[in-house]
Design an enzyme around this catalytic site. Structure first.
Site, mmCIF file in Angstrom:
data_model
loop_
_atom_site.group_PDB
_atom_site.id
_atom_site.type_symbol
_atom_site.label_atom_id
_atom_site.label_comp_id
_atom_site.label_asym_id
_atom_site.label_seq_id
_atom_site.Cartn_x
_atom_site.Cartn_y
_atom_site.Cartn_z
ATOM 1 N N ASP A 143 0.688 -1.302 0.143
ATOM 2 C CA ASP A 143 -0.182 0.076 -0.129
ATOM 3 C C ASP A 143 0.785 1.337 0.167
ATOM 4 O O ASP A 143 0.459 2.092 0.811
ATOM 5 C CB ASP A 143 -0.852 0.030 1.232
ATOM 6 C CG ASP A 143 -2.079 -1.105 1.320
ATOM 7 O OD1 ASP A 143 -1.943 -1.865 0.219
ATOM 8 O OD2 ASP A 143 -2.759 -1.176 2.238
ATOM 9 N N LYS A 172 -6.386 -4.924 -3.058
ATOM 10 C CA LYS A 172 -7.401 -5.659 -2.000
ATOM 11 C C LYS A 172 -8.216 -4.672 -1.475
ATOM 12 O O LYS A 172 -7.875 -3.361 -1.183
ATOM 13 C CB LYS A 172 -6.336 -5.926 -0.915
ATOM 14 C CG LYS A 172 -5.325 -4.796 -0.320
ATOM 15 C CD LYS A 172 -4.374 -5.362 0.454
ATOM 16 C CE LYS A 172 -3.633 -4.234 1.198
ATOM 17 N NZ LYS A 172 -4.161 -3.796 2.220
ATOM 18 N N CYS A 197 -1.882 -2.321 7.880
ATOM 19 C CA CYS A 197 -2.078 -3.657 6.591
ATOM 20 C C CYS A 197 -0.759 -4.343 6.673
ATOM 21 O O CYS A 197 -1.027 -5.562 6.081
ATOM 22 C CB CYS A 197 -2.135 -2.706 5.319
ATOM 23 S SG CYS A 197 -3.788 -2.001 5.258
HETATM 24 C C1 C5J Z 1 -3.120 0.713 5.723
HETATM 25 C C2 C5J Z 1 -4.714 1.777 6.568
HETATM 26 N N1 C5J Z 1 -2.547 0.499 4.471
HETATM 27 N N2 C5J Z 1 -4.134 2.329 7.658
HETATM 28 N N3 C5J Z 1 -4.325 1.214 5.788
HETATM 29 O O1 C5J Z 1 -2.537 0.339 6.649
HETATM 30 O O2 C5J Z 1 -5.738 2.264 6.552
#
Ligand code: C5J
Length: 242
Positions: A29, A134, A167
């Site tokens: 991400d 995802k 994540c």
């Molecule tokens: C991730 C989030 N990528 N913190 N997303 O950690 O919402």
């Protein structure tokens, strides 16, 4: 040394037995909505500089990984433009003025195809590197990551990206339950909240490595330097036996 040789990476709680040929770098991400000014992360009041610290170590690790011809996977958290894969509970969580699917400075927030949803230019995927979209926090939930790993013979993961406690941590746990060994280089992951980052790493390596291993990218680089073979795994998918 060939990439199918077992190498050792200095890590906690004990050294990680690394087989480069069957280990993928999984970058979680690293998206504009989370890391760039005006993105969703900043809109929520977060300090994006905390995440941006991980960009340079990731760039260096990604370059070294690619240089050895090892497998790279990327993920993006986000949803279909029709929002059919967005749970209503996730849409309203936080009670913020703008939520997922609303229009923000970089297009609709966390919607596939929008500018903010895409990966930052510094770490942009190359053709042949799988990008997993995802809808949840974990990279295995409702995605084809497990199938991709099986088809490509991937047995271990070096996991980097953001955020450490959300994540990254969720993905490490999911991978652990599916039988994969995960190593997390601490300088290549980050959180908006430094104390959550620290605890997120502690949880992974606690109790003899209950979810995996924690290391630093300098130790991963040291192991990569020992590989002489360049193996082109990116562009040639494996043939699956019927
Ligand atoms: C991730 C989030 N990528 N913190 N997303 O950690 O919402």
């Amino acid at each position: 040394m060939k990439s199918n040789t077992t190498l050792t990476i200095d890590a906690e709680p004990y050294p990680f037995e690394f087989v480069p040929a069957t280990c993928a770098l999984l970058i979680i991400d690293m998206q504009r909505d989370f890391l760039e000014p005006g993105g969703f992360g900043e809109l929520l009041g977060n300090d994006i500089s905390q995440l941006r610290r991980a960009i340079e170590p990731n760039q260096k690790l990604l370059a070294a990984w690619r240089e050895k011809g090892l497998q790279v996977l990327h993920t993006r958290e986000g949803h279909r433009p029709d929002l059919h894969c967005l749970p209503p509970a996730k849409k309203v969580r936080g009670r913020t003025q703008k939520t997922i699917g609303d229009h923000g400075p970089m297009g609709r927030i966390l919607i596939r195809g929008e500018i903010g949803h895409d990966i930052i230019p510094e770490l942009y995927p190359l053709p042949g590197e799988a990008v997993i979209d995802k809808p949840g926090k974990g990279a295995f939930y409702s995605t084809d990551l497990h199938a991709i790993m099986q088809n490509r013979g991937i047995k271990q993961l070096v996991i980097t990206g953001v955020t450490t406690e959300v994540c990254v941590n969720t993905t490490v746990r999911e991978a652990n339950d599916r039988g994969y060994d995960c190593l997390v280089p601490e300088d290549c992951v980050a959180s908006y909240v430094p104390e959550f980052h620290d605890v997120g790493l502690k949880i992974i390596k606690a109790q003899g490595g209950i979810f995996g291993w924690v290391s630093h990218s300098i130790h991963v680089h040291a192991a990569l330097k020992k590989i002489h073979q360049r193996k082109k795994t990116q562009t040639k998918p494996r043939r699956i036996k019927p």
